[in-house]
Every structure is written in C-alpha cells, then in structure tokens.
Design an enzyme around this catalytic site. Structure first.
Site, PDB file in Angstrom:
ATOM      1  N   ASP A   2      -6.845  -6.395   4.249  1.00 43.60           N
ATOM      2  CA  ASP A   2      -6.195  -5.082   4.330  1.00 43.60           C
ATOM      3  C   ASP A   2      -6.242  -4.547   5.759  1.00 43.60           C
ATOM      4  O   ASP A   2      -7.328  -4.337   6.314  1.00 43.60           O
ATOM      5  CB  ASP A   2      -6.945  -4.123   3.378  1.00 43.60           C
ATOM      6  N   GLY A   3      -5.057  -4.337   6.332  1.00 38.36           N
ATOM      7  CA  GLY A   3      -4.966  -3.706   7.643  1.00 38.36           C
ATOM      8  C   GLY A   3      -4.235  -4.553   8.662  1.00 38.36           C
ATOM      9  O   GLY A   3      -4.660  -5.665   8.974  1.00 38.36           O
ATOM     10  N   GLY A   4      -3.105  -4.053   9.140  1.00 36.88           N
ATOM     11  CA  GLY A   4      -2.375  -4.748  10.198  1.00 36.88           C
ATOM     12  C   GLY A   4      -1.730  -6.045   9.756  1.00 36.88           C
ATOM     13  O   GLY A   4      -1.470  -6.925  10.577  1.00 36.88           O
TER      14      GLY A   4
ATOM     15  N   MET B 114     -12.203   4.653  -0.671  1.00 39.09           N
ATOM     16  CA  MET B 114     -12.847   4.944   0.622  1.00 39.09           C
ATOM     17  C   MET B 114     -13.491   6.315   0.494  1.00 39.09           C
ATOM     18  O   MET B 114     -13.000   7.312   1.042  1.00 39.09           O
ATOM     19  CB  MET B 114     -11.801   4.891   1.740  1.00 39.09           C
TER      20      MET B 114
ATOM     21  N   HIS C  13      -8.429   1.226  -3.984  1.00 43.01           N
ATOM     22  CA  HIS C  13      -9.356   1.037  -2.852  1.00 43.01           C
ATOM     23  C   HIS C  13     -10.053   2.371  -2.576  1.00 43.01           C
ATOM     24  O   HIS C  13      -9.450   3.282  -2.007  1.00 43.01           O
ATOM     25  CB  HIS C  13      -8.517   0.555  -1.658  1.00 43.01           C
TER      26      HIS C  13
ATOM     27  N   HIS D 164      -1.346  -1.276  -4.233  1.00 44.01           N
ATOM     28  CA  HIS D 164      -2.599  -0.903  -3.570  1.00 44.01           C
ATOM     29  C   HIS D 164      -2.622   0.613  -3.357  1.00 44.01           C
ATOM     30  O   HIS D 164      -1.726   1.178  -2.737  1.00 44.01           O
ATOM     31  CB  HIS D 164      -2.687  -1.635  -2.233  1.00 44.01           C
TER      32      HIS D 164
ATOM     33  N   GLY E 232      -8.822   4.169   7.142  1.00 43.62           N
ATOM     34  CA  GLY E 232      -8.485   5.575   7.341  1.00 43.62           C
ATOM     35  C   GLY E 232      -7.005   5.831   7.547  1.00 43.62           C
ATOM     36  O   GLY E 232      -6.503   6.876   7.165  1.00 43.62           O
ATOM     37  N   PHE E 233      -6.320   4.870   8.124  1.00 41.78           N
ATOM     38  CA  PHE E 233      -4.916   5.089   8.470  1.00 41.78           C
ATOM     39  C   PHE E 233      -4.101   3.802   8.318  1.00 41.78           C
ATOM     40  O   PHE E 233      -4.633   2.714   8.509  1.00 41.78           O
ATOM     41  CB  PHE E 233      -4.796   5.585   9.923  1.00 41.78           C
ATOM     42  N   GLY E 234      -2.830   3.978   8.011  1.00 42.68           N
ATOM     43  CA  GLY E 234      -1.907   2.854   8.010  1.00 42.68           C
ATOM     44  C   GLY E 234      -1.404   2.601   9.420  1.00 42.68           C
ATOM     45  O   GLY E 234      -1.629   3.404  10.331  1.00 42.68           O
TER      46      GLY E 234
ATOM     47  N   MET F 156      -8.889   8.251  -0.167  1.00 41.97           N
ATOM     48  CA  MET F 156      -9.675   8.682   1.003  1.00 41.97           C
ATOM     49  C   MET F 156     -10.197  10.090   0.767  1.00 41.97           C
ATOM     50  O   MET F 156      -9.455  10.952   0.286  1.00 41.97           O
ATOM     51  CB  MET F 156      -8.804   8.665   2.252  1.00 41.97           C
TER      52      MET F 156
ATOM     53  N   SER G 250       2.686  -0.576   6.194  1.00 46.52           N
ATOM     54  CA  SER G 250       3.848  -0.394   7.070  1.00 46.52           C
ATOM     55  C   SER G 250       4.786  -1.600   7.075  1.00 46.52           C
ATOM     56  O   SER G 250       6.000  -1.435   7.200  1.00 46.52           O
ATOM     57  CB  SER G 250       3.384  -0.045   8.486  1.00 46.52           C
TER      58      SER G 250
ATOM     59  N   ASP H  66      -4.757   3.727  -1.876  1.00 45.43           N
ATOM     60  CA  ASP H  66      -5.840   4.073  -0.948  1.00 45.43           C
ATOM     61  C   ASP H  66      -6.374   5.465  -1.228  1.00 45.43           C
ATOM     62  O   ASP H  66      -5.675   6.460  -1.019  1.00 45.43           O
ATOM     63  CB  ASP H  66      -5.312   4.005   0.488  1.00 45.43           C
TER      64      ASP H  66
ATOM     65  N   SER I  57       0.842  -1.192   0.000  1.00 46.29           N
ATOM     66  CA  SER I  57       0.000   0.000   0.000  1.00 46.29           C
ATOM     67  C   SER I  57       0.878   1.242   0.000  1.00 46.29           C
ATOM     68  O   SER I  57       1.694   1.450   0.902  1.00 46.29           O
ATOM     69  CB  SER I  57      -0.897   0.008   1.237  1.00 46.29           C
TER      70      SER I  57
ATOM     71  N   MET J 268     -11.668  -5.742   5.354  1.00 46.31           N
ATOM     72  CA  MET J 268     -10.880  -4.793   6.160  1.00 46.31           C
ATOM     73  C   MET J 268     -10.617  -5.430   7.530  1.00 46.31           C
ATOM     74  O   MET J 268     -11.560  -5.798   8.239  1.00 46.31           O
ATOM     75  CB  MET J 268     -11.632  -3.477   6.354  1.00 46.31           C
TER      76      MET J 268
HETATM   77  C1  DX5 Z   1      -6.266   1.645   5.662  1.00 42.69           C
HETATM   78  C2  DX5 Z   1      -5.851   1.307   4.247  1.00 42.69           C
HETATM   79  C3  DX5 Z   1      -4.754   0.326   4.161  1.00 42.69           C
HETATM   80  C4  DX5 Z   1      -3.467   0.744   4.824  1.00 42.69           C
HETATM   81  C5  DX5 Z   1      -2.874  -0.493   5.441  1.00 42.69           C
HETATM   82  O1  DX5 Z   1      -7.405   2.400   5.620  1.00 42.69           O
HETATM   83  O2  DX5 Z   1      -6.950   0.790   3.533  1.00 42.69           O
HETATM   84  O3  DX5 Z   1      -4.526  -0.083   2.820  1.00 42.69           O
HETATM   85  O4  DX5 Z   1      -2.531   1.307   3.941  1.00 42.69           O
HETATM   86  O5  DX5 Z   1      -1.767  -0.145   6.196  1.00 42.69           O
HETATM   87  P1  DX5 Z   1      -1.053  -1.203   7.173  1.00 42.69           P
HETATM   88  O6  DX5 Z   1      -0.625  -2.357   6.318  1.00 42.69           O
HETATM   89  O7  DX5 Z   1       0.089  -0.425   7.731  1.00 42.69           O
HETATM   90  O8  DX5 Z   1      -2.068  -1.603   8.197  1.00 42.69           O
HETATM   91 ZN    ZN Z   2      -6.526  -0.096   1.541  1.00 41.95          ZN
END
Ligand code: DX5
Ligand code: ZN
Length: 216
Positions: free
Chosen positions: A174-176, A67, A65, A32, A141-143, A36, A197, A34, A7, A136
């Site tokens: 997607d996420g964590g 959002m 993606h 990927h 919203g955030f990485g 927003m 990340s 994002d 991402s 998700m």
């Molecule tokens: C969050 C995004 C993700 C984000 C994931 O809203 O949709 O794509 O970049 O970041 P990590 O892999 O750090 O959780």
């Molecule tokens: Zn995403």
C-alpha cells in the site's frame, strides 16, 4: 492472479457510491477503505456509519485499513458495519496476539500492517495466525505519495519467511503503487496491490486496473 484493491481515499467523496460502482465494473477484486483517526496519522477520513451505508451498494469485499490509535475498541463496530478483512497497525498493538484473536473470533480475516520503519520481527511470533500482512510502502496518512524503494527488500524477506514456514498468507502492498512499482512489488512476492491515485486518477479505470495486474 494478482488482486487489485482500489483505495477509496482518492475517490470523489461527494459521489462515493458511484465511485465504488466504477471500480467494481472495472474489475477490482477488493475495496480498500482507509480509516484515519487524526492521532495515529495526521488525517481524518470516515468510520463505521459510512462503511455500513456503502456495504449496501457493492458486492466487493471490504478491505478495512485501520490507521487508529485504539484498534481494539473499534473491531466490533467495523465488523458490524461490514468489513471482510480488518488490518491493524503493529505500531498501535502492544497486545497484538489478543487483538488478532479478537478479529478472528468476530468472523473476519485478520491482517497486520507495518509502517516503513517497522521491522518484520514485530509480527514473526503471530505470523501463522494472520491471513494477510500489509506492507506500507509510504508513511500512512495521505494518498498520492512516492513509493519508498526500501520496501522491496522487506517484501522479499517477508515472502521468504512465509514460504519457509509453509504458510498461505497474502502480502498486500500500500502506497505509491503504479504500473512500474506494481511490477517490482509483485516480483518481490506481493499478491494484493492497493492503489488510490493510480486508479482514481486515471482517465480509464479499467485500463488502469489491467495495467496494475500486468495485463497490458
Ligand atoms: C495511505 C493509505 C493508502 C492510500 C494509497 O495512508 O493507506 O491506502 O490511499 O494511495 P496511493 O495509491 O495514491 O499512494
Ligand atoms: Zn491504506
């Protein structure tokens, strides 16, 4: 083979082209992106002009993606900009069937994403029209957020639903996602892993991607 979609959200935004070439050389399968809008999620990123510019610097498929509160109006601009997969959120799509048809008619692959609190039942009636479902595993919203463990069970149930209907649909998560959570979501049935990340924050990006794939 599990696909890895770094991402760009966790990249250094001052050097986007270099950051993309870095993950392409490291073996990424998709990029990927994002999007927003500051309404559906409490953050803002970039839009079609940035994607169109980036389309010229890489051959990686663009996994976009969305959002955003109004995906219907943004399908065409993102297709024109170079999206290969367009993912819309179920929470933003009261006319999801029409939205999916619009995406497919524009010649790109169609996916729907579900927030952690959104039930799989919201996509049951349109599942056979989809190329991919994006689960998700954080609130969007955030990485850099922590993986929500309840996502595992949801991925398993979605995998069962797909198999029971004999469909060929990717499950993207997607996420964590990191080396540890990657194994559990793949075991549950995921086929594409998004990682921000865990890729861009790693000292060795090639190793990070191999770790996520389960190759080291
Ligand atoms: C969050 C995004 C993700 C984000 C994931 O809203 O949709 O794509 O970049 O970041 P990590 O892999 O750090 O959780
Ligand atoms: Zn995403």
């Amino acid at each position: 083979m599990i696909k890895i979609a770094p991402s760009l959200l966790s990249a250094n935004f001052a050097y986007l082209a270099d950051e993309i070439k870095k993950v392409e050389a490291a073996g990424a399968d998709l990029l990927h992106l994002d999007i927003m809008d500051g309404h559906f999620v409490p953050n803002l990123t970039f839009g079609p002009p940035v994607i169109a510019a980036l389309r010229k610097v890489t051959k990686l498929p663009f996994d976009v993606h969305l959002m955003v509160t109004n995906p219907q109006e943004l399908i065409e601009p993102f297709v024109q900009a170079g999206a290969d997969i367009l993912t819309v959120h179920a929470e933003t799509a009261p006319h999801m069937h029409r939205l999916i048809q619009t995406i497919k008619a524009s010649g790109v692959r169609a996916a729907v994403s579900l927030n952690p609190a959104t039930s799989l039942t919201t996509i049951e009636e349109v599942l056979s029209d989809l190329d991919m479902v994006l689960i998700m595993s954080v609130n969007p919203g955030f990485g850099g957020q922590q993986f929500i463990p309840e996502s595992i069970n949801k991925i398993k149930r979605l995998r069962q639903l797909i198999e029971s209907r004999n469909l060929k649909i990717d499950i993207e998560v997607d996420g964590g996602i990191n080396k540890t959570t990657a194994r559990t979501v793949v075991d549950a049935g995921a086929t594409i892993l998004v990682a921000g990340s865990a890729v861009y924050g790693a000292p060795d990006v090639t190793k990070a991607i191999q770790d996520l794939r389960g190759l080291s």
